[in-house]
Structure formats: structure tokens, C-alpha cells
Design an enzyme around this catalytic site. Structure first.
Site, PDB file in Angstrom:
ATOM      1  N   ASN A   9       0.827  -0.866   0.091  1.00  0.00           N
ATOM      2  CA  ASN A   9      -0.598   0.467   0.249  1.00  0.00           C
ATOM      3  C   ASN A   9       1.070   1.305   0.059  1.00  0.00           C
ATOM      4  OD1 ASN A   9      -1.843   2.132   0.137  1.00  0.00           O
ATOM      5  ND2 ASN A   9      -2.776   1.234   2.856  1.00  0.00           N
ATOM      6  N   TRP A  10       0.752   1.719  -1.520  1.00  0.00           N
ATOM      7  CA  TRP A  10       1.760   2.829  -1.052  1.00  0.00           C
ATOM      8  C   TRP A  10       1.390   4.362  -0.757  1.00  0.00           C
ATOM      9  CZ3 TRP A  10       4.645   2.819  -7.238  1.00  0.00           C
ATOM     10  CH2 TRP A  10       5.096   1.630  -7.215  1.00  0.00           C
ATOM     11  N   LYS A  11       0.080   4.554   0.005  1.00  0.00           N
ATOM     12  CA  LYS A  11      -0.848   5.285   0.574  1.00  0.00           C
ATOM     13  C   LYS A  11      -0.415   6.533  -0.625  1.00  0.00           C
ATOM     14  CE  LYS A  11       0.274   3.110   4.968  1.00  0.00           C
ATOM     15  NZ  LYS A  11      -0.021   2.915   6.316  1.00  0.00           N
ATOM     16  N   HIS A  95      -9.591   0.903   4.723  1.00  0.00           N
ATOM     17  CA  HIS A  95      -8.528   1.352   5.081  1.00  0.00           C
ATOM     18  C   HIS A  95      -8.714   2.002   6.130  1.00  0.00           C
ATOM     19  CE1 HIS A  95      -4.050   2.831   6.473  1.00  0.00           C
ATOM     20  NE2 HIS A  95      -3.972   1.650   6.137  1.00  0.00           N
ATOM     21  N   GLU A  97      -6.990   4.750   7.288  1.00  0.00           N
ATOM     22  CA  GLU A  97      -6.817   5.912   7.095  1.00  0.00           C
ATOM     23  C   GLU A  97      -8.233   6.929   6.510  1.00  0.00           C
ATOM     24  OE1 GLU A  97      -3.377   5.654   5.739  1.00  0.00           O
ATOM     25  OE2 GLU A  97      -1.968   5.114   7.179  1.00  0.00           O
ATOM     26  N   GLU A 167      -5.681  -4.916  10.272  1.00  0.00           N
ATOM     27  CA  GLU A 167      -4.210  -3.842  11.422  1.00  0.00           C
ATOM     28  C   GLU A 167      -4.888  -2.661  12.353  1.00  0.00           C
ATOM     29  OE1 GLU A 167      -2.576  -2.990   6.903  1.00  0.00           O
ATOM     30  OE2 GLU A 167      -4.194  -1.657   7.270  1.00  0.00           O
ATOM     31  N   GLY A 173       2.395   2.379  10.654  1.00  0.00           N
ATOM     32  CA  GLY A 173       2.793   3.700  11.020  1.00  0.00           C
ATOM     33  C   GLY A 173       3.921   3.403  12.114  1.00  0.00           C
ATOM     34  N   SER A 213       3.787  -1.447  10.685  1.00  0.00           N
ATOM     35  CA  SER A 213       4.602  -2.125  10.239  1.00  0.00           C
ATOM     36  C   SER A 213       5.798  -3.201   9.856  1.00  0.00           C
ATOM     37  CB  SER A 213       5.444  -1.281  11.997  1.00  0.00           C
ATOM     38  OG  SER A 213       4.717  -0.339  11.737  1.00  0.00           O
ATOM     39  N   GLY A 234       2.522  -1.549   4.375  1.00  0.00           N
ATOM     40  CA  GLY A 234       2.985   0.060   4.024  1.00  0.00           C
ATOM     41  C   GLY A 234       4.929   1.245   3.914  1.00  0.00           C
ATOM     42  N   GLY A 235       4.869   1.219   4.510  1.00  0.00           N
ATOM     43  CA  GLY A 235       5.928   1.611   4.348  1.00  0.00           C
ATOM     44  C   GLY A 235       7.133   1.155   3.664  1.00  0.00           C
TER      45      GLY A 235
HETATM   46  P1  PGA Z   1       2.706   0.408   7.402  1.00  0.00           P
HETATM   47  O1  PGA Z   1       0.946   0.467   7.014  1.00  0.00           O
HETATM   48  O2  PGA Z   1       3.160  -0.936   7.475  1.00  0.00           O
HETATM   49  O3  PGA Z   1       3.614   1.866   7.800  1.00  0.00           O
HETATM   50  O4  PGA Z   1       2.689   0.063   9.006  1.00  0.00           O
HETATM   51  C1  PGA Z   1       0.390  -0.563   6.736  1.00  0.00           C
HETATM   52  C2  PGA Z   1      -0.630  -0.153   6.178  1.00  0.00           C
HETATM   53  O5  PGA Z   1      -1.399   0.521   6.369  1.00  0.00           O
HETATM   54  O6  PGA Z   1      -0.839  -1.047   5.374  1.00  0.00           O
END
Ligand code: PGA
Length: 249
Positions: A9-11, A95, A97, A167, A173, A213, A234-235
Site C-alpha cells: 500500500n503506497w498510500k 483502510h 486512514e 491492521e 506506521g 509496521s 505500507g512503509g
Molecule cells: P505500515 O502501513 O506498514 O507503514 O505500518 C500498513 C498499512 O497501513 O497498510
């Protein structure tokens, strides 16, 4: 146990040039020793160009969001059929967010899940508790509502196609990964809920991904757990090397 899926997930990261560079690098050194399904989810503006690079490869394309309506006067929104037309196979729905910053509720997300399925897109439906909810002992209550309300009324046949991502919000993050056991306990609980909503065969078929994470260092132990069928990253998906390491955990 569902099919193993590793999704990035590149956000809201990477402009067009950066996205193209990242995916070219990923494709160049692409090894997939565990034969997992690999998915990348760039932002809307990069989908079409990234699709040109991955369309003949084993890297699948997903979007990070979509709207519930098919077309019309919804300025700024993107429909499921638009995502299909640029090569998406998956779409992330709900998600944390989106839930947190855009007030997306379980019932609204239920509509998105259904519209995605009607359009032959596989929803990666995200659930997870906040730190406050965990500390006040509400994990099961929150997850139960998210699963039951978000997937309400989906036929058994369609439910089989859904991917669920657990998640925990406090792990996204933050560098704080849930322990493999903590994660597996919730995955087991989600599978139990799915069994009650559908049946054992359907629940066993559904892939339940862990997200929060995930790193090359933490992924192997997470992936070895009985009810963890992959990761939503994500990251660590923003660098070709670390994402490749996770794919080949
Ligand atoms: P993260 O994000 O790996 O940066 O914690 C995961 C996500 O939100 O899908």
C-alpha cells in the site's frame, strides 16, 4: 488457510516518475520463491502507467480506494469500472486512514465491498482496533462489528473472493508491530466470525492479511502463523529492496 498474498500500500507517496522507477526496479529483480500473490497499490494518478509495466508480469495491480457509485456527478471520485479499465484486480476498502480521516463507516464500506465485487474487483477489506480500544478490552467487539457490518449481505460465493486485512491502528506506521501471537489471535477470531457468517469451507478459503509496521525482519515469523495468510505493507513497500525481501520472506 487462504492463498498467501503480499500487498504493498503506497498510500499518498510517489509522483509519476518515482512510481515508474519503483515498479521497474521491483520487476527487474523479481523473484517469488514462495509463489505468493504479489499486489501493489499506487495512487490513482499512477495506476495507468504502472499497469503498462506490470500487465504481463506476476505483479498484480490494486487501488487504495474507490467510490460506491458507478458514474455521475461525484466530483473527485473514482468508480470501480474506472479501476478495472486501468488494470486493477484489487481495491483496498476501509483502510483505517479512510475510516479515521474521511469518516468512512462500516455501512458505507459495506456498499463499497458489494460494488467492488459486482465489478469483479477483489476488495481487501481492512479492520483493526485503536490503542484505546485495545487497552479497554474492546478488540473483539470492534472487530466483530467491522466484519459483520462491513460484509453484511455478501453472498457466500462472493464472500469467498474477499480478502480481509487485520491492521491494528496502533501498529500502522508506528514501528510497533503486533506480536505474531497477538496478530494470530485476532486472525483466528476473524476466521471464527467468518465461519459463523458463512461456513467452514468459505472461512478457510478467505485470505486474512496482517498489516502494521511489517518489515523484512518481522515478516517471516508473522507469516509462519496458522491464520496469517499474507501481509499488507505500507512503509516497507516504498523501497523495492525491502518489499522484495518481504515477498521472499
Ligand atoms: P505500515 O502501513 O506498514 O507503514 O505500518 C500498513 C498499512 O497501513 O497498510
Amino acid at each position: 488457510m487462504g492463498k498467501m498474498i503480499i500487498a504493498g500500500n503506497w498510500k499518498m507517496n510517489k509522483d509519476l516518475d518515482e512510481a515508474v522507477q519503483l515498479v521497474e526496479k521491483l520487476k527487474k529483480g523479481f523473484k517469488n520463491k514462495n509463489k505468493v500473490e504479489v499486489v501493489i497499490c499506487p495512487s490513482f494518478t499512477n495506476l495507468s502507467s504502472v499497469n503498462e509495466i506490470v500487465k504481463d508480469s506476476d505483479i498484480m495491480l490494486g487501488a487504495q480506494n474507490m467510490y460506491t457509485e458507478e458514474k455521475g456527478a461525484y466530483t473527485g471520485e473514482i468508480s470501480a469500472s474506472m479501476l478495472k479499465s486501468v488494470g486493477c484486480k484489487y481495491v483496498i476498502v476501509g483502510h483505517s486512514e479512510r475510516r479515521q480521516y474521511f469518516n468512512e463507516t462500516n455501512s458505507f464500506l459495506n456498499k463499497k465491498v458489494k460494488v467492488a465485487l459486482e465489478n469483479n474487483l477483489i476488495p481487501i477489506y481492512c479492520v483493526g482496533e485503536t490503542l484505546e480500544q485495545r487497552e479497554s478490552g474492546k478488540v473483539e467487539k470492534v472487530i466483530k462489528e467491522q466484519i459483520e457490518d462491513g460484509l453484511k449481505g455478501v453472498s457466500l460465493e462472493d464472500l469467498k473472493k474477499v480478502v480481509v486485512a487485520y491492521e491494528p491502528v496502533w501498529a500502522i506506521g508506528t514501528g510497533k508491530t503486533a506480536t505474531p501471537q497477538q496478530a494470530n489471535d485476532v486472525h483466528f477470531f476473524i476466521r471464527k466470525l467468518l465461519k459463523a457468517m458463512a461456513n467452514e469451507a468459505v472461512a478457510d478459503y478467505i485470505s486474512i492479511l496482517y498489516g502494521g509496521s511489517v518489515t523484512p525482519e518481522s515478516c517471516r515469523e508473522l507469516m509462519s502463523k496458522s491464520d496469517i495468510d499474507g501481509a499488507l505493507v505500507g512503509g516497507a513497500s516504498l523501497k523495492a529492496d525491502s518489499f522484495a525481501e518481504i515477498i521472499n520472506y
